[in-house]
Structure formats: C-alpha cells, structure tokens
Scaffold this motif. Sequence first.
Motif, PDB file in Angstrom:
ATOM      1  N   UNK A 185       2.655  42.799  33.499  1.00 47.08           N
ATOM      2  CA  UNK A 185       3.802  43.674  33.123  1.00 47.08           C
ATOM      3  C   UNK A 185       5.041  43.164  33.864  1.00 47.08           C
ATOM      4  N   UNK A 186       4.948  43.033  34.968  1.00 48.44           N
ATOM      5  CA  UNK A 186       5.949  42.747  35.927  1.00 48.44           C
ATOM      6  C   UNK A 186       6.305  41.350  35.991  1.00 48.44           C
ATOM      7  N   UNK A 187       5.637  40.417  35.671  1.00 50.92           N
ATOM      8  CA  UNK A 187       5.925  38.778  35.092  1.00 50.92           C
ATOM      9  C   UNK A 187       6.494  38.911  33.834  1.00 50.92           C
ATOM     10  N   UNK A 188       5.986  39.509  32.843  1.00 46.12           N
ATOM     11  CA  UNK A 188       6.285  39.661  31.436  1.00 46.12           C
ATOM     12  C   UNK A 188       7.839  39.781  31.243  1.00 46.12           C
ATOM     13  N   UNK A 189       8.250  41.097  31.936  1.00 43.11           N
ATOM     14  CA  UNK A 189       9.459  41.502  31.727  1.00 43.11           C
ATOM     15  C   UNK A 189      10.559  40.898  32.866  1.00 43.11           C
ATOM     16  N   UNK A 190       9.903  40.034  33.898  1.00 39.33           N
ATOM     17  CA  UNK A 190      10.506  39.439  34.905  1.00 39.33           C
ATOM     18  C   UNK A 190      11.485  40.596  35.432  1.00 39.33           C
ATOM     19  N   UNK A 191      10.836  41.596  35.853  1.00 37.95           N
ATOM     20  CA  UNK A 191      11.581  42.786  36.460  1.00 37.95           C
ATOM     21  C   UNK A 191      11.787  42.568  37.879  1.00 37.95           C
ATOM     22  N   UNK A 192      12.952  42.313  38.293  1.00 33.83           N
ATOM     23  CA  UNK A 192      13.299  41.999  39.683  1.00 33.83           C
ATOM     24  C   UNK A 192      13.952  43.573  40.037  1.00 33.83           C
ATOM     25  N   UNK A 193      13.136  44.340  41.066  1.00 37.66           N
ATOM     26  CA  UNK A 193      13.716  45.586  41.442  1.00 37.66           C
ATOM     27  C   UNK A 193      14.834  45.564  42.114  1.00 37.66           C
ATOM     28  N   UNK A 194      14.988  44.421  43.105  1.00 38.92           N
ATOM     29  CA  UNK A 194      16.302  44.551  43.919  1.00 38.92           C
ATOM     30  C   UNK A 194      17.531  44.127  43.033  1.00 38.92           C
ATOM     31  N   UNK A 195      17.077  42.859  42.025  1.00 36.73           N
ATOM     32  CA  UNK A 195      18.640  42.710  41.117  1.00 36.73           C
ATOM     33  C   UNK A 195      18.598  43.649  40.190  1.00 36.73           C
ATOM     34  N   UNK A 196      17.741  44.536  39.995  1.00 39.04           N
ATOM     35  CA  UNK A 196      18.085  45.990  39.036  1.00 39.04           C
ATOM     36  C   UNK A 196      18.859  47.006  39.882  1.00 39.04           C
ATOM     37  N   UNK A 197      18.497  47.054  41.031  1.00 35.59           N
ATOM     38  CA  UNK A 197      19.481  47.934  42.083  1.00 35.59           C
ATOM     39  C   UNK A 197      20.877  47.531  42.335  1.00 35.59           C
ATOM     40  N   UNK A 234      12.607  30.314  34.120  1.00 37.26           N
ATOM     41  CA  UNK A 234      13.517  29.978  35.105  1.00 37.26           C
ATOM     42  C   UNK A 234      13.582  31.247  36.102  1.00 37.26           C
ATOM     43  N   UNK A 235      13.551  32.392  35.583  1.00 35.00           N
ATOM     44  CA  UNK A 235      13.518  33.878  36.654  1.00 35.00           C
ATOM     45  C   UNK A 235      12.253  33.735  37.251  1.00 35.00           C
ATOM     46  N   UNK A 236      11.228  33.456  36.634  1.00 40.60           N
ATOM     47  CA  UNK A 236       9.760  33.570  37.416  1.00 40.60           C
ATOM     48  C   UNK A 236       9.766  32.677  38.277  1.00 40.60           C
ATOM     49  N   UNK A 237      10.093  31.382  38.060  1.00 46.45           N
ATOM     50  CA  UNK A 237       9.763  30.348  39.172  1.00 46.45           C
ATOM     51  C   UNK A 237      10.798  30.142  40.269  1.00 46.45           C
ATOM     52  N   UNK A 238      11.805  31.061  40.381  1.00 49.21           N
ATOM     53  CA  UNK A 238      12.854  31.059  41.225  1.00 49.21           C
ATOM     54  C   UNK A 238      12.267  31.932  42.469  1.00 49.21           C
ATOM     55  N   UNK A 239      12.039  31.310  43.691  1.00 44.73           N
ATOM     56  CA  UNK A 239      11.750  32.108  44.674  1.00 44.73           C
ATOM     57  C   UNK A 239      12.195  33.322  45.217  1.00 44.73           C
ATOM     58  N   UNK A 240      13.715  33.249  44.632  1.00 45.18           N
ATOM     59  CA  UNK A 240      14.802  34.393  45.323  1.00 45.18           C
ATOM     60  C   UNK A 240      14.222  35.771  44.723  1.00 45.18           C
ATOM     61  N   UNK A 241      13.747  35.611  43.429  1.00 41.27           N
ATOM     62  CA  UNK A 241      13.162  36.834  42.570  1.00 41.27           C
ATOM     63  C   UNK A 241      11.973  37.361  43.056  1.00 41.27           C
ATOM     64  N   UNK A 242      11.234  36.582  43.955  1.00 41.72           N
ATOM     65  CA  UNK A 242       9.917  37.046  44.292  1.00 41.72           C
ATOM     66  C   UNK A 242       9.794  38.147  44.857  1.00 41.72           C
TER      67      UNK A 242
END
Length: 339
Positions: free
Chosen positions: A211-223, A300-308
């Motif tokens: 689910x996290x990867x499917x929605x590419x939900x970055x908690x820090x970015x969302x905050x 692009x989001x999933x493969x970007x290390x800054x989102x991990x």
Amino acid sequence: MLSVYVDLALGLVVAFLLLSLLVSGLNEAAVRVLAIRSKFLWAYLRDTMDGADKKTGSWLPASVLGVFRVLPFLRDPRPRHSELPSPSKPGEVPETRTGDSMIKLLYERVREIDHGKRGRTSIANIPPARFSVAVMELASAENDVPQFLAKLQKIDSPLYGHLKGVWESAQGDLDRFRQGVESWFDGEMQRLSMLYKRYVKWVVAVLGIAVTLLFSMDGFEYAKTLLRDNAYRASVTAVSGPEAYDALQQQCTGGDPVPCVTEVLSQPALVRMMGQAMVSVSIPAEGDPGFEWNGGAWWGRVSTPSHWPGFLLTYVALLFGAPFWWDVFRRITGIKSKR
C-alpha cells in the motif's frame, strides 16, 4: 501557532488511519475469500485429534512460509459440509484408524451451526463448552470415559494424552471431567489465536509495504505539504491592501492569484498526495470520475532515494494498525467512546 500543529497532527493521523483501514480491508478480504480462519482451526483439530498425516506431515505447518503456502492453496483440512443435523446417537470411535475418523465424529456433533462454503464447512470457531459437550457425547457412545480413552489410545489419537490427564485430575467425576475438557480447550483456543495473530502480522507487514509503494505515500513530504498549505491559507486570509496582494501574486508565480488560491483551497494536501498513486482518480466538478495511468510519475517517486525515508515513516505508521490511529484521532478531536 498551536492550531498549525493541531492541523498537522490531524492531517497525518487521518492519512495513516485511511491507509491502515485499507490494509486491514485487504487482509480481511483475503482471509474471507480463502477461508483462512476456518482452515487454521480445522488444521489444528486434525493435528490434535487424528495426528499428523503420514505422507505430508502436520496439517498445521510450523514455518511461516509453510502456513502461507499450504493452508490457502494446497491442502484443505476442513471436513465436507453436510446439511443433515447431528445424529441422535453419537458415532462410535472405530476400532482401527481411518485417517480423519475423529474429525468426522466431532463435525457430526457441531454441524448444526455450520453453513457450507464451496462444499466445505465454514465453522471458524467452536465454543469450549460445545467442544466439551461433544466429547461427553462421544464418550457416552463408548459407555464410559475409560473405554473411550482406551479407544483413543488404540487408534493412536493425540487427543488421548490430553484427555487422560484431565480424567485423572477429575478423579472419575464426570462433571469435573467436562469442566476440565472445557478449560483445556479454552486454553488451546487462546494459544491458537495468538499463533494466528503472529501469522497475520506477517501478512499486514507485506500489505503495508504494498500500500505504501502503491500510493507512493511519503510521510515527510505530506507533512511539509500540510504546513505549506496552512501557511498559504494564512497568507490568503491576511490579504489587506495592494502590498499584501502583490506578495500573494509573487507566490503564485507572478500570475493571477485567484486560480492559484482556488486550486489550493479546493484540493487538500491528502487529495494531492493520493493522486500520486500508480493509478490516480480524478473527480471533476462536472461529469463522471476518471481514472488515469500514472506509472511514469509513480516510478519516478518510488525510485528516488530522497522519498525513501518518508516511505519508511508511512510503512512504520501502518504497522500500528487502524485501531491505534482511530484512538489517536479520537483523543485529538475529543470524540468520546460509547463504551
């Protein structure tokens, strides 16, 4: 200033609550479709009453991979469903072992509460009191408990050792024996429930990653998006005079700020974040909702290390489960429980 942090906390809690509910829903759907609870119970009962299969071993595998591989797809330990009520006379334990003889006898005593599911029983829970009564009924078919235990020993049933200890503790008292069987089975069901929850945690962990990867939900970015939207709304409400309007116009890349303000106010941060999934859903002001393949941007989001790190934050939050986040949401908003 306090309202900013409250808005941030509520936004994060709501997002984690919705995603946790999705994980729980997917898990429950898989459990119901594959009848995992019922298979788990009857696999344990077969091991306890009839013993392990000589060819394939234990009905309830010990390893996590074995449980996920065997129970859902390869072996179905559940008895065949029967529309007939329980017979008036309990069946007798056969003289020689016939594989699942004890399971058939037990199912005969409890099948009034059953309804079929693809030709198999759907019973996923047997009350301890009902199990103890079923044992007493089977013992009555053998005239007395010692003779019933002798039959169990003769067919090499693992149930013999458990019931023999209970019978010796009861010192020949039938009522104490029934209560002892009930207490023993209740303890076994509690142990089985703990074992089942242990396996469910692995399923939830895998679904949380999906689910996290499917929605590419970055908690820090969302905050950060929540804080930025809050600051933007504050600047909109503080507009007074041409100087403030010029500052707002600069924030909207030098264009007309009206469409920019409308977009921010009409699209909450949660909606924008959910729109970055592999398949995004758009709900226009007029017309029907539309689905759009968003694979390129998603990868692009999933493969970007800054989102991990943000993905890791979301994944860890989902492991707490929907009940935890609902309780946090209830405490922040002041919603009182009915209990």
